[in-house]
Motif scaffolding. Sequence first.
Motif, PDB file in Angstrom:
ATOM      1  N   ASP A 292     -96.297  14.270  -5.774  1.00 50.28           N
ATOM      2  CA  ASP A 292     -97.675  14.090  -5.330  1.00 50.28           C
ATOM      3  C   ASP A 292     -97.783  14.512  -3.868  1.00 50.28           C
ATOM      4  O   ASP A 292     -97.203  13.860  -2.986  1.00 50.28           O
TER       5      ASP A 292
ATOM      6  N   ILE B 108     -97.530   5.361  -0.095  1.00 52.31           N
ATOM      7  CA  ILE B 108     -97.225   5.291  -1.522  1.00 52.31           C
ATOM      8  C   ILE B 108     -97.149   3.834  -1.986  1.00 52.31           C
ATOM      9  O   ILE B 108     -97.490   3.515  -3.129  1.00 52.31           O
TER      10      ILE B 108
ATOM     11  N   TYR C 219    -100.116   2.504  -3.762  1.00 56.32           N
ATOM     12  CA  TYR C 219    -100.530   3.052  -5.051  1.00 56.32           C
ATOM     13  C   TYR C 219    -100.550   1.952  -6.118  1.00 56.32           C
ATOM     14  O   TYR C 219     -99.572   1.206  -6.256  1.00 56.32           O
TER      15      TYR C 219
ATOM     16  N   THR D 213    -104.379  -3.976 -10.764  1.00 58.79           N
ATOM     17  CA  THR D 213    -104.136  -2.526 -10.730  1.00 58.79           C
ATOM     18  C   THR D 213    -104.974  -1.715 -11.709  1.00 58.79           C
ATOM     19  O   THR D 213    -105.076  -0.493 -11.561  1.00 58.79           O
TER      20      THR D 213
ATOM     21  N   ASP E  97     -99.947   7.978 -11.850  1.00 59.00           N
ATOM     22  CA  ASP E  97    -100.858   8.445 -10.803  1.00 59.00           C
ATOM     23  C   ASP E  97    -102.281   7.978 -11.110  1.00 59.00           C
ATOM     24  O   ASP E  97    -102.811   8.237 -12.189  1.00 59.00           O
ATOM     25  N   HIS E  98    -102.886   7.291 -10.178  1.00 58.72           N
ATOM     26  CA  HIS E  98    -104.258   6.774 -10.243  1.00 58.72           C
ATOM     27  C   HIS E  98    -104.399   5.551 -11.143  1.00 58.72           C
ATOM     28  O   HIS E  98    -104.987   4.555 -10.743  1.00 58.72           O
TER      29      HIS E  98
END
Length: 241
Positions: free
Chosen positions: A17, A26, A29, A64, A81-82
Amino acid sequence: MFISNLIEYLDSIKARDPAPRSRWEILLYPGVWAVAYHRVAHWLFLGHMFFLARLVNHFSRFMTGIDIHPGAKIGSNFFIDHGFSVIGETAEVGDNVTMYQNVTLGGTNPTNGAAGKRHPTILDNAIIGSGAQILGPITVGERARIGAAAVVTDDVPAGATMIGQKARSTLVKAETYAKDFMPYGTPCREMFDPATQSLEIMQCEIETLRKKVAELMAERDAAAAAPVPAKRRSTKEAKGA
């Protein structure tokens, strides 16, 4: 040991990423926290503390937006990711797997596969694009790429790139797969586009047919222009007489 493993994990994410400027970034995240919570929930699940495992799972989902069943087996360096993804109870994820947003590793009736196994197995270094739905007790091979919004219900060979609904493999052979990291698991070059490939195959077939027709016509013209043998000519003349 914990610090070195954490640094290795964060560096593996940074390699996939380009957005984060540092490891600290990070750590914010949601995918990193979801995996961390899952480690705790899975440990409780293995200890048959199912209520506590579910409690941690629900807290993780609230914090999350990612729902990983406590029973799922997750390998090292797993990067979500995301987020906003769902991973079922009997799913297994290998090492260095990358998963983008809105992915479902969903289950089917256990009678469709091995007893008790209802969810997919994702092998090492696979990439799963955003919105992909991988359903049932199937296996996604090593280094496979699942394109965005693909619906996969059959086993995927190692190195294959799957796109569409129902997912189909691109015409690129697994032996010549793109060895570099492929964001979202979705090829963007025309060489991977099935429509473009189909047109190219059709053009090749048309060219082959044109050459064959040209050869046949040349043979016919050559036969028509060839002189008639003397014996055949005299026979014709006798008939005319």
